[in-house]
Design a protein around this motif. Structure first.
Motif, PDB file in Angstrom:
ATOM      1  N   SER A  92     -28.672  72.435 -37.612  1.00  0.00           N
ATOM      2  CA  SER A  92     -28.066  70.563 -37.500  1.00  0.00           C
ATOM      3  C   SER A  92     -27.758  70.664 -36.577  1.00  0.00           C
ATOM      4  N   HIS A  93     -28.270  69.273 -37.036  1.00  0.00           N
ATOM      5  CA  HIS A  93     -27.984  68.041 -35.512  1.00  0.00           C
ATOM      6  C   HIS A  93     -26.574  67.440 -35.857  1.00  0.00           C
ATOM      7  N   GLN A  94     -25.702  68.298 -36.518  1.00  0.00           N
ATOM      8  CA  GLN A  94     -24.558  67.673 -36.622  1.00  0.00           C
ATOM      9  C   GLN A  94     -23.386  69.128 -35.961  1.00  0.00           C
ATOM     10  N   ASP A  95     -23.991  69.686 -36.160  1.00  0.00           N
ATOM     11  CA  ASP A  95     -23.329  70.793 -35.146  1.00  0.00           C
ATOM     12  C   ASP A  95     -22.824  70.157 -33.649  1.00  0.00           C
ATOM     13  N   PRO A  96     -21.373  70.024 -33.493  1.00  0.00           N
ATOM     14  CA  PRO A  96     -21.053  69.267 -32.494  1.00  0.00           C
ATOM     15  C   PRO A  96     -21.610  69.853 -31.069  1.00  0.00           C
ATOM     16  N   SER A  97     -21.711  70.817 -30.301  1.00  0.00           N
ATOM     17  CA  SER A  97     -22.362  71.832 -29.459  1.00  0.00           C
ATOM     18  C   SER A  97     -23.741  71.534 -29.443  1.00  0.00           C
ATOM     19  N   ALA A  98     -24.574  70.858 -30.628  1.00  0.00           N
ATOM     20  CA  ALA A  98     -25.489  70.865 -29.746  1.00  0.00           C
ATOM     21  C   ALA A  98     -25.826  69.734 -28.902  1.00  0.00           C
ATOM     22  N   GLY A  99     -25.329  68.457 -29.252  1.00  0.00           N
ATOM     23  CA  GLY A  99     -25.505  67.498 -28.667  1.00  0.00           C
ATOM     24  C   GLY A  99     -25.683  67.370 -27.167  1.00  0.00           C
ATOM     25  N   GLN A 100     -25.068  69.108 -26.277  1.00  0.00           N
ATOM     26  CA  GLN A 100     -25.372  68.858 -24.753  1.00  0.00           C
ATOM     27  C   GLN A 100     -27.141  68.937 -24.367  1.00  0.00           C
ATOM     28  N   GLY A 101     -27.425  70.321 -25.656  1.00  0.00           N
ATOM     29  CA  GLY A 101     -28.575  69.969 -25.123  1.00  0.00           C
ATOM     30  C   GLY A 101     -29.351  68.897 -25.524  1.00  0.00           C
ATOM     31  N   GLU A 102     -28.922  67.931 -26.674  1.00  0.00           N
ATOM     32  CA  GLU A 102     -30.375  67.275 -26.743  1.00  0.00           C
ATOM     33  C   GLU A 102     -29.870  65.738 -25.696  1.00  0.00           C
ATOM     34  N   GLU A 103     -28.680  65.930 -25.304  1.00  0.00           N
ATOM     35  CA  GLU A 103     -28.796  64.802 -24.096  1.00  0.00           C
ATOM     36  C   GLU A 103     -29.526  65.030 -22.777  1.00  0.00           C
ATOM     37  N   ILE A 104     -29.484  66.391 -22.519  1.00  0.00           N
ATOM     38  CA  ILE A 104     -30.161  67.037 -21.371  1.00  0.00           C
ATOM     39  C   ILE A 104     -31.579  66.966 -21.958  1.00  0.00           C
ATOM     40  N   LEU A 105     -32.289  66.998 -23.104  1.00  0.00           N
ATOM     41  CA  LEU A 105     -33.932  66.818 -23.556  1.00  0.00           C
ATOM     42  C   LEU A 105     -34.150  65.417 -23.372  1.00  0.00           C
ATOM     43  N   ALA A 106     -33.241  64.216 -23.614  1.00  0.00           N
ATOM     44  CA  ALA A 106     -33.424  62.934 -23.356  1.00  0.00           C
ATOM     45  C   ALA A 106     -33.629  62.363 -21.826  1.00  0.00           C
ATOM     46  N   GLU A 360     -15.758  81.500 -37.866  1.00  0.00           N
ATOM     47  CA  GLU A 360     -17.008  81.580 -39.549  1.00  0.00           C
ATOM     48  C   GLU A 360     -18.349  80.809 -39.278  1.00  0.00           C
ATOM     49  N   THR A 361     -18.203  79.407 -38.500  1.00  0.00           N
ATOM     50  CA  THR A 361     -18.834  78.692 -38.195  1.00  0.00           C
ATOM     51  C   THR A 361     -19.717  79.319 -37.402  1.00  0.00           C
ATOM     52  N   GLN A 362     -19.215  79.338 -36.007  1.00  0.00           N
ATOM     53  CA  GLN A 362     -19.826  80.255 -34.515  1.00  0.00           C
ATOM     54  C   GLN A 362     -20.726  81.272 -34.938  1.00  0.00           C
ATOM     55  N   ALA A 363     -20.690  82.426 -35.853  1.00  0.00           N
ATOM     56  CA  ALA A 363     -21.673  83.623 -36.289  1.00  0.00           C
ATOM     57  C   ALA A 363     -22.225  83.193 -36.479  1.00  0.00           C
ATOM     58  N   ARG A 364     -22.421  81.634 -37.601  1.00  0.00           N
ATOM     59  CA  ARG A 364     -23.719  81.707 -38.483  1.00  0.00           C
ATOM     60  C   ARG A 364     -24.623  80.700 -37.447  1.00  0.00           C
ATOM     61  N   ILE A 365     -24.684  80.606 -36.016  1.00  0.00           N
ATOM     62  CA  ILE A 365     -25.431  80.227 -35.107  1.00  0.00           C
ATOM     63  C   ILE A 365     -26.409  80.711 -34.681  1.00  0.00           C
ATOM     64  N   PRO A 366     -27.704  81.524 -34.877  1.00  0.00           N
ATOM     65  CA  PRO A 366     -28.637  82.374 -34.834  1.00  0.00           C
ATOM     66  C   PRO A 366     -28.834  82.764 -33.252  1.00  0.00           C
ATOM     67  N   TYR A 367     -28.719  84.150 -32.556  1.00  0.00           N
ATOM     68  CA  TYR A 367     -28.684  84.458 -31.486  1.00  0.00           C
ATOM     69  C   TYR A 367     -27.818  83.390 -30.261  1.00  0.00           C
ATOM     70  N   ALA A 368     -26.048  83.598 -30.961  1.00  0.00           N
ATOM     71  CA  ALA A 368     -25.490  83.105 -29.533  1.00  0.00           C
ATOM     72  C   ALA A 368     -24.125  84.250 -30.274  1.00  0.00           C
ATOM     73  N   ARG A 369     -23.187  83.582 -29.122  1.00  0.00           N
ATOM     74  CA  ARG A 369     -21.979  85.045 -28.887  1.00  0.00           C
ATOM     75  C   ARG A 369     -21.954  85.909 -28.417  1.00  0.00           C
ATOM     76  N   VAL A 370     -22.425  85.644 -27.595  1.00  0.00           N
ATOM     77  CA  VAL A 370     -23.100  86.742 -26.692  1.00  0.00           C
ATOM     78  C   VAL A 370     -23.010  86.779 -25.579  1.00  0.00           C
ATOM     79  N   ASN A 371     -22.388  87.341 -23.641  1.00  0.00           N
ATOM     80  CA  ASN A 371     -22.563  87.408 -22.749  1.00  0.00           C
ATOM     81  C   ASN A 371     -23.651  88.019 -21.979  1.00  0.00           C
ATOM     82  N   HIS A 372     -24.410  87.231 -21.557  1.00  0.00           N
ATOM     83  CA  HIS A 372     -26.000  86.757 -20.925  1.00  0.00           C
ATOM     84  C   HIS A 372     -26.437  87.441 -19.902  1.00  0.00           C
ATOM     85  N   SER A 373     -25.009  87.383 -19.043  1.00  0.00           N
ATOM     86  CA  SER A 373     -24.479  87.406 -17.668  1.00  0.00           C
ATOM     87  C   SER A 373     -26.036  88.343 -16.879  1.00  0.00           C
TER      88      SER A 373
END
Length: 450
Positions: A92-106, A360-373
């Motif tokens: 959902s766009h309503q996820d607060p953490s999505a705003g930064q990606g939308e800002e960059i795309l804009a 609980e909310t973060q755990a539902r985000i697919p392919y997230a919550r990992v150290n990708h470095s």
């Protein structure tokens, strides 16, 4: 929290080929292998929401800082995918953490800014859609989809930006909204450094050329893709006023023009040259060909790490990402490495897992919550890459790395890139998110549940 420049396996570049770049270089800030630009570098991170440290960490970084420098603002970018709009993956766009990606795309779509945008990406698929790219193309971006599965048997996994042939970013972050707020990433931005930007531009131009219909990989590559900056003759310059030797390495070997150091060759040479320690932070570590059928054992990096610990008594520490998508066959190999650690024989080989917490909310985000470095630091060198550490990434997949050698810098001088990267590793290694390698079977609970 704001984060590293977002890079998905994609590339963006102003329309200047290697030939014109080379001509500009000849008349510009070069003298042999010496660069006279006032290069300024900074380590940049994405720190996932909810992950906190007791001490300071490198400054967060926002793509707009690279995208909006003074001047012509002509960004170039190399990435695996573009996914700034969370609705592409059903989130959902309503996820607060999505705003930064939308800002960059804009910002990238903003009309009337005089920005020339070129992007090289993987072909779209059901798992990796391309609606962001369609929006960017409608706004004037030039996009080429590079069929690496056909060309090399891999994918386009590099993540870098080049802006105005002066500023660059290279690191682990995909061009994905989750890379800004939900995934731990690390990279390096270098400003006012046309020497490095033009050399990285040659690597972009190779991807760009391979994005043409029916393209094939040339052998050898034309001379205008070649470089004189490599592990034998790095580019000499000042980073933040401190002397450094710098070069880019590339994978797979088929993409390396004359003079370009292969990424695997660079990596193992850095391990072999270490005298005191080798610290590695990577999402995935497997001494296999991870995606090959039938299965193939591939111990190249593993052998060099064991040799360093056994023959030279180098202290090796390996911090590996631990999440629900970690492959089960990785953990026996990690335990095998850790088994070398022995007080009586003084072999120093330590392995830990890095677990990014999630509510609980973060755990539902697919392919997230990992150290990708994906980085390594030794007593001599800083290595910041885009590849996971298994055979496919170095032999078939398009990746890149930035290597900075400041081993000659004396004690008491201002902190170097290597010093700062070592501090990042030690912070992570000693943090509460660093877990001892569990007994057989226990990793599933550690990595798969939050």
């Amino acid at each position: 929290m704001l984060a590293t420049a977002l890079l998905f396996h994609m590339f963006i570049l102003p329309f200047r080929g290697p030939t014109s770049a080379g001509k500009a270089a000849a008349a510009g800030p070069y003298l042999g292998n010496r660069c006279n630009d006032p290069c300024r570098s900074v380590l940049v991170e994405s720190i996932p929401e909810g992950l906190t440290y007791d001490d300071n960490h490198p400054q967060p970084f926002h793509l707009r800082r690279l995208e909006d420098p003074p001047g012509r603002r002509q960004p170039q970018c190399g990435h695996r995918l573009f996914l700034l709009d969370p609705e592409q993956r059903g989130h959902s766009h309503q996820d607060p953490s999505a705003g930064q990606g939308e800002e960059i795309l804009a910002a990238l779509r903003e009309p009337g800014r005089g920005v020339t945008l070129r992007i090289a990406v993987n072909p779209p698929s059901s798992r990796m859609p391309c609606s962001d790219l369609q929006l960017l193309e409608e706004s004037g971006a030039q996009i080429r989809k590079v069929n690496f599965p056909q060309l090399t048997g891999g994918v386009l996994h590099t993540k870098f930006w080049i802006v105005d042939q002066q500023h660059i970013f290279l690191g682990s972050a995909n061009m994905d909204w989750r890379a800004l707020t939900q995934v731990k990433e690390l990279g390096m931005a270098v400003y006012n450094c046309s020497c490095l930007a033009q050399d990285l531009g040659k690597m972009f131009e190779a991807y760009w050329a391979l994005g043409l219909p029916n393209a094939t990989i040339p052998s050898p590559w034309p001379a205008n893709y070649s470089t004189s900056y490599n592990k034998e003759t790095p580019l000499e310059l000042e980073l933040n006023g401190t002397e450094a030797g710098v070069y880019f390495s590339s994978a797979p070997p088929a993409l390396c023009a004359t003079g370009r150091t292969e990424d695997l060759q660079s990596l193992v040479s850095i391990v072999d040259d270490a005298d005191e320690f080798v610290y590695i932070e990577v999402m995935s570590y497997l001494p296999t060909m991870e995606f090959s059928h039938p299965k193939r054992f591939w111990p190249v990096i593993d052998d060099h790490l064991r040799k360093a610990a056994y023959e030279r008594r180098v202290r090796v520490r390996l911090l590996v990402g631990c999440w629900r998508h970690s492959k089960a066959n990785m953990f026996p190999f990690l335990r095998s490495l850790a088994a070398m650690h022995d007080v009586r024989t003084h072999y120093s080989m330590e392995v830990r897992l890095f677990v990014v917490p999630a509510n609980e909310t973060q755990a539902r985000i697919p392919y997230a919550r990992v150290n990708h470095s994906k980085f390594m630091v030794t007593d001599k060198v800083a290595y910041i890459g885009t590849s996971n550490w298994s055979g496919d990434y170095f032999l078939h997949t398009a990746g890149s790395a930035l290597v900075v050698n400041q081993s000659h810098v004396g004690a008491g001088e201002q902190p170097t890139v290597r010093d700062r990267l070592q501090a990042v590793f030690e912070r992570d290694w000693n943090s509460r998110y660093s877990q001892e390698l569990s007994l057989p079977g226990q990793w599933e609970q550690l990595c798969g549940t939050y």
